[in-house]
Design a protein around this motif. Structure first.
Motif, short mmCIF file in Angstrom:
data_model
loop_
_atom_site.label_atom_id
_atom_site.label_comp_id
_atom_site.label_asym_id
_atom_site.label_seq_id
_atom_site.Cartn_x
_atom_site.Cartn_y
_atom_site.Cartn_z
N SER A 52 -5.91 -47.46 -10.17
CA SER A 52 -7.01 -48.43 -10.13
C SER A 52 -6.55 -49.86 -9.87
O SER A 52 -7.03 -50.53 -8.94
N GLU A 53 -5.65 -50.37 -10.71
CA GLU A 53 -5.25 -51.76 -10.53
C GLU A 53 -4.31 -51.94 -9.36
O GLU A 53 -4.28 -53.01 -8.73
N ALA A 54 -3.52 -50.91 -9.05
CA ALA A 54 -2.70 -50.98 -7.83
C ALA A 54 -3.60 -51.05 -6.60
O ALA A 54 -3.32 -51.80 -5.64
N TRP A 55 -4.68 -50.29 -6.62
CA TRP A 55 -5.69 -50.32 -5.54
C TRP A 55 -6.33 -51.70 -5.42
O TRP A 55 -6.46 -52.25 -4.32
N LEU A 56 -6.71 -52.28 -6.56
CA LEU A 56 -7.33 -53.59 -6.57
C LEU A 56 -6.39 -54.65 -6.00
O LEU A 56 -6.77 -55.45 -5.13
N ARG A 57 -5.14 -54.66 -6.47
CA ARG A 57 -4.19 -55.68 -6.03
C ARG A 57 -3.82 -55.49 -4.56
O ARG A 57 -3.70 -56.46 -3.80
N HIS A 58 -3.64 -54.25 -4.13
CA HIS A 58 -3.31 -53.97 -2.73
C HIS A 58 -4.43 -54.41 -1.80
O HIS A 58 -4.21 -55.07 -0.77
N ALA A 74 -5.47 -39.15 -5.41
CA ALA A 74 -4.49 -39.58 -6.41
C ALA A 74 -5.01 -39.36 -7.83
O ALA A 74 -4.28 -38.94 -8.73
N THR A 75 -6.30 -39.65 -8.03
CA THR A 75 -6.93 -39.46 -9.33
C THR A 75 -6.90 -38.00 -9.76
O THR A 75 -6.61 -37.66 -10.92
N LEU A 76 -7.20 -37.09 -8.83
CA LEU A 76 -7.23 -35.67 -9.14
C LEU A 76 -5.86 -35.18 -9.59
O LEU A 76 -5.74 -34.45 -10.58
N PHE A 77 -4.82 -35.56 -8.87
CA PHE A 77 -3.47 -35.11 -9.23
C PHE A 77 -3.06 -35.65 -10.61
O PHE A 77 -2.44 -34.94 -11.40
N LEU A 78 -3.40 -36.89 -10.88
CA LEU A 78 -3.06 -37.46 -12.18
C LEU A 78 -3.78 -36.73 -13.31
O LEU A 78 -3.19 -36.40 -14.34
N ALA A 79 -5.07 -36.46 -13.12
CA ALA A 79 -5.86 -35.78 -14.16
C ALA A 79 -5.30 -34.40 -14.47
O ALA A 79 -5.15 -34.01 -15.63
N LEU A 80 -4.95 -33.65 -13.44
CA LEU A 80 -4.39 -32.30 -13.64
C LEU A 80 -3.04 -32.37 -14.34
O LEU A 80 -2.73 -31.53 -15.20
N SER A 81 -2.25 -33.37 -14.02
CA SER A 81 -0.93 -33.52 -14.65
C SER A 81 -1.07 -33.78 -16.15
O SER A 81 -0.33 -33.22 -16.96
N PRO A 177 -7.44 -31.48 -2.56
CA PRO A 177 -6.13 -32.08 -2.85
C PRO A 177 -5.21 -32.07 -1.63
O PRO A 177 -5.17 -31.11 -0.87
N SER A 178 -4.45 -33.15 -1.49
CA SER A 178 -3.53 -33.30 -0.37
C SER A 178 -2.24 -33.97 -0.85
O SER A 178 -2.28 -35.13 -1.30
N VAL A 179 -1.13 -33.27 -0.76
CA VAL A 179 0.16 -33.84 -1.17
C VAL A 179 0.57 -34.96 -0.23
O VAL A 179 1.14 -35.97 -0.66
N SER A 180 0.28 -34.82 1.05
CA SER A 180 0.65 -35.86 2.01
C SER A 180 -0.09 -37.17 1.74
O SER A 180 0.48 -38.26 1.84
N LEU A 181 -1.38 -37.07 1.38
CA LEU A 181 -2.13 -38.27 1.03
C LEU A 181 -1.57 -38.91 -0.24
O LEU A 181 -1.55 -40.14 -0.37
N LEU A 182 -1.13 -38.07 -1.17
CA LEU A 182 -0.55 -38.59 -2.41
C LEU A 182 0.73 -39.37 -2.10
O LEU A 182 0.95 -40.46 -2.65
N ARG A 183 1.56 -38.83 -1.23
CA ARG A 183 2.79 -39.54 -0.85
C ARG A 183 2.46 -40.87 -0.18
O ARG A 183 3.09 -41.90 -0.45
N SER A 187 3.50 -44.70 -1.25
CA SER A 187 4.27 -45.45 -0.28
C SER A 187 3.61 -46.78 0.05
O SER A 187 4.25 -47.84 0.09
N ASP A 188 2.29 -46.76 0.25
CA ASP A 188 1.57 -47.96 0.63
C ASP A 188 1.45 -48.97 -0.51
O ASP A 188 1.43 -50.19 -0.28
N LYS A 189 1.40 -48.47 -1.75
CA LYS A 189 1.09 -49.35 -2.87
C LYS A 189 2.26 -49.52 -3.84
O LYS A 189 2.08 -50.02 -4.95
N ARG A 190 3.45 -49.10 -3.42
CA ARG A 190 4.59 -49.14 -4.35
C ARG A 190 4.93 -50.56 -4.81
O ARG A 190 5.39 -50.76 -5.94
N THR A 191 4.69 -51.56 -3.94
CA THR A 191 4.96 -52.94 -4.32
C THR A 191 4.13 -53.37 -5.52
O THR A 191 4.59 -54.12 -6.39
#
Length: 382
Positions: A52-58, A74-81, A177-183, A187-191
């Motif tokens: 959420s906040e990474a999305w906002l700042r990006h 990304a939300t779906l993968f986190l919830a399942l984890s 779900p998409s692993v490639s989208l998760l990567r 990658s885009d928001k790592r900063t």
């Protein structure tokens, strides 16, 4: 009126599980319940840092809003984890063996719903149906078990799980779900994720790690009383949780003396309400589950409520506006005290010492975040 009604509905849903558990479960069951609820707290924290906040700042920096498919994936993968982590934690605690699966469902659905609601609020999408669905189903299931005379941990966990699922299903449904989208997301928001996640890990070490360290020392019943202190601060979440996206926007505005005075006044009012309620419950000898045990700790609990409100408000502003160094400094101070305070308090005075330690380190944390957000040198350049 629509905004106010939406805030009330969300606050009622957010607090329903915590309050119903607090006033119906005995300390031993409440302690066991809290061990699962802490996994949800971890998931909620991670959802802010990773999503959420990474999305906002990006988006604020780039000027381009990321699409729902990326965010929802990304939300779906986190919830399942986090659901899987709940099963692991439950397997290690005998008292949770019967509610491992239902607790995992509750945690996964709750984490999903929290993240999706942030997205909806920022995009000005309707959230009222989702909030009301969660509230109505949670209370209805709890009433059903109450009518049957079942105040057990299983009944409370079932009410939490079904309410969370109802709220999640009436929110925006996840993409495939998409692993490639998760990567790509990371990658885009790592900063932006890096400083936020570092901050969350340090925060969770104190806020979640410390209770897990104390649980075997206190025993399940006393641990339930210790955790009840945190949930007496429920009005803090009632006011701040649904407003988090809006409070975060204050990071771009000057931190005036008038604003600080208003926040302090609100904190004092909440503390007085908490103290008065605990004294009345104790004197009247009302049967309100674990809440009855806090009568002897009314003063430190009230101090915690005030400090928690102050700290939470300024921390939301800090997360949106401080640079990496400022966030790290504030979090290091909070984490060191959050771990040491309750443990030292327990060593000195048992349960009472742990509660006083918890209250006092929350005061230190609140002051730290208020000072940091007031200093221009720690502001983010983005």
């Amino acid at each position: 009126m629509r905004t106010v009604f939406g805030l009330v509905a969300n606050a009622g849903y957010v607090l329903a599980v915590q309050i119903l558990a607090l006033v119906t479960l005995d300390p031993a069951d409440y302690g066991a319940f809290s061990l699962q609820y802490l996994v949800f707290a971890l998931g909620s924290s991670l959802s802010l840092s990773l999503i959420s906040e990474a999305w906002l700042r990006h988006d604020t920096q780039s000027g381009v809003r990321s699409p729902w498919r990326d965010y929802g994936n990304a939300t779906l993968f986190l919830a399942l984890s986090l659901g899987g982590l709940t099963v692991i934690v439950s397997a290690l605690v005998p008292a949770l063996s019967d509610v491992a699966v239902i607790g995992a469902l509750a945690v996964a659905a709750s984490v999903y719903r929290v993240s999706v609601r942030y997205y909806a609020v920022r995009c000005k999408a309707p959230v009222l149906v989702s909030d009301l669905s969660g509230l109505v189903v949670t209370v209805a299931v709890w009433v059903w078990f109450a009518v049957l005379g079942d105040w057990s941990l299983l009944g409370m966990s079932t009410a939490w799980a079904l309410g969370a699922v109802a709220s999640a299903l009436t929110s925006r449904l996840p993409p495939l779900p998409s692993v490639s989208l998760l990567r790509s997301w990371f990658s885009d928001k790592r900063t932006h994720i890096r400083p936020l996640l570092r901050d969350s890990v340090l925060m969770d070490a104190g806020a979640i790690g410390t209770p897990y360290l104390l649980a075997p020392l206190l025993g399940v019943a006393q641990f339930g009383t210790y955790r009840a202190v945190s949930n007496v601060a429920a009005p803090v979440r009632l006011v701040l949780t649904p407003l988090r996206p809006k409070i975060a926007m204050l990071a771009q505005e000057p931190q005036t003396l008038k604003r600080h005075a208003l926040v302090v006044a609100a904190a004092v009012l909440l503390a007085l309400c908490a103290y008065g309620a605990l004294v009345v419950i104790s004197v009247a000898q009302l049967d309100l589950g674990t809440l009855n045990e806090l009568g002897n700790f009314a003063l430190p609990t009230a101090i915690f409520v005030a400090a928690n409100f102050l700290g939470t408000f300024h921390y939301i502003v800090a997360r949106a506006g401080l640079n990496g160094t400022g966030l790290l400094l504030g979090r290091l101070v909070q984490t060191v005290f959050a771990i040491a305070g309750p443990l030292i308090g327990f060593a000195v005075g048992g349960l009472g010492g742990a509660i006083w330690g918890y209250a006092l380190v929350t005061v230190v944390s609140a002051v730290t975040w208020a000072v940091l957000v007031s200093r221009p040198r720690w502001r983010s350049t983005h």
